[in-house]
Design a protein around this motif. Structure first.
Motif: not given
Length: 505
Positions: A169-175, A218-227, A233-237
């Motif tokens: 929803y908040l486009d973290q998969v594109k970060s 905060a956006a930098s720390v969140l990088t790696g979280m994707t789907v 399911r969530s995974r860390y890349a």
């Protein structure tokens, strides 16, 4: 307290009275609903969580097969296949939406249901962000919100923020970390949406002192979280994660190697700040009590938060035990979802009344009666045929490619009244301010719904008895007089559901 405890408990802190269900008579009974709610299996998603997750994986495989098959098909057939696939997703969502209404209408744990609505709205996501969100969002509420809303806020925040629904929803998969291996390869950078809303909406709150640098970090720390798109399911890349240390609201996270633990630590630390404590306690009190909640109640909730390390049950207890929480009834307007649920509970709606309609629903004649009471149309959206040429009619005879019709008493009504289920207008969710929902346009739609509900479910009920059972000592004398003079049963029941007391808490 001007009303009896049970009336205030049912109206202000619950989902209204339902025949055959005894309302809470004490704070302990209200709090007991949290444990009862935690033990029960919600009516949604269809078949339970395990079945819903298997359905998501199966649909992901089906989509992959469709993409492969596209190579050997003409464009018309491709469009027909994709349309059929999307209708299947829509029907899954439609069934879950109706089951969500059943959950709220039939559950005896009204306080638990209200909290589920509050927390979903706080950690808002939308089922219309992309196709697969139709399957993921019901799972999100069932596994990220409901099991954690009576525990520590930090655990609820991590479950919600790091769920696939929020990441999509908040486009973290594109970060992508700009200097991460994948960021460099794709020449992609940060998407700040989740970082911003984590600070502004989910934890600290607007005006709490964070900066744009905090958002970006905060956006930098969140990088790696994707789907994982095969299972959703969530995974860390790690190859998406931005390396190095980043400072967020005074604390540094990471170093030479970025890890998923940095994300958990950041959310834990944000959840533990006084700013988050004050923001959440005030928002809870504003939702349940008043648009301007008594400061002493908010202070008591904040003290309970501090003593318990953010235990939400302790916060709810402080709110419920404060005498000021039981003063001045009618300070809040019911949001459309709550209004519909409380009306259906009052009318003792059953499962058969709440289901999606698999067959065509014929328009009913417009209701007549008091001046100014417009009737809600009963006609619903037509079945959507799969686009295509020859063979389309035969294909749409298959139930798998016909859209389920939404129930005009529940899912369809929520959209008409301005609060479509699982579709907030923004990450901030639906506003629950009094003036947003008590106004000319929204009230006219509520009156129309009241007439429809009374016509469909009212039966032979005496409006005067219905008023006593539905509002008890909250009913004002002028409402009693008006209902007593109604020209017929149906109009009398509709007048109860349209009354100011029924629309307020």
């Amino acid at each position: 307290m001007s009303l009896t405890f049970s009336t205030m408990a049912a109206l202000r802190f619950g989902t209204g009275f339902r025949p055959g269900q005894a309302p809470p008579e004490s704070v302990e009974e209200l709090l007991g609903q949290l444990d009862a709610g935690r033990r029960e299996t919600p009516d949604f998603p269809e078949g339970g969580l395990a079945a819903a997750k298997a359905r998501i994986s199966a649909k992901a495989s089906e989509l992959a097969a469709l993409k492969l098959a596209d190579r050997d098909m003409d464009p018309l057939t491709q469009r027909a296949n994709r349309a059929r696939f999307r209708i299947g997703l829509d029907n899954c969502l439609t069934r879950d939406e109706h089951a969500r209404f059943m959950q709220a209408v039939l559950s005896p744990n009204g306080f638990n249901e209200r909290l589920a609505g509050f927390w979903f709205n706080h950690f808002s996501v939308s089922s219309r962000k992309e196709d697969f969100m139709r399957l993921v969002v019901p799972v999100y509420e069932a596994e990220a919100i409901r099991p954690h809303m009576a525990g520590r806020f930090a655990d609820l925040a991590k479950a919600a923020v790091l769920h696939p629904a929020m990441l999509i929803y908040l486009d973290q998969v594109k970060s992508f970390g700009p200097t991460s291996p994948l960021g460099l390869k794709r020449k992609s950078g940060l998407n700040e949406n989740l970082g911003r809303e984590l600070l502004e909406l989910h934890t600290l709150g607007a005006g709490s002192g964070y900066t744009q640098a905090d958002v970006r970090n905060a956006a930098s720390v969140l990088t790696g979280m994707t789907v994982d798109r095969a299972t959703y399911r969530s995974r860390y890349a790690v190859n998406m994660a931005e390396p190095g240390s980043r400072r967020v609201f005074g604390t540094s996270y990471g170093g030479g190697v970025r890890g998923e633990g940095d994300i958990d630590a950041m959310i834990d630390d944000l959840a533990a700040t006084p700013q988050t404590r004050d923001h959440i306690c005030r928002k809870l009190a504003r939702h349940f009590l008043s648009d301007t909640p008594p400061p002493e109640v908010v202070d008591a909730m904040a003290s309970a938060w501090t003593r318990s390390d953010g235990d939400l049950t302790a916060v709810y207890t402080a709110m419920l035990r404060h005498p000021r929480s039981w003063d001045n009834e009618g300070q809040k307007a019911k949001l459309p979802f709550d209004y519909i649920v409380s009306g259906l509970r009052a009318l003792a709606a059953e499962e058969k009344d709440l289901a999606a309609a698999p067959q065509a629903v014929k328009p009913e004649p417009a209701a007549t009666g008091s001046e100014g009471m417009a009737a809600m149309p009963v006609a619903v959206m037509a079945d959507s045929a799969v686009p295509g040429g020859p063979g389309t009619d035969a294909m749409t005879a298959d139930p798998a490619v016909r859209r389920l019709r939404t129930n005009p008493l529940t899912v369809q009504a929520a959209e008409r009244l301005g609060q479509p289920l699982w579709r907030p207008p923004s990450p901030a969710g639906f506003d629950d301010g009094f003036s947003t929902w008590i106004a000319g346009g929204p009230l006219a739609d509520r009156i129309a719904w009241a007439r429809l509900a009374a016509a469909k479910l009212g039966g032979s009920r005496d409006p005067r008895d219905f008023l006593r059972e539905t509002l008890r000592d909250a009913a004002r004398q002028d409402t009693i007089d008006i209902v007593s003079k109604a020209p017929n049963r149906q109009m009398g029941l509709a007048l109860v559901l349209a009354s100011p007391e029924f629309n307020r808490r």
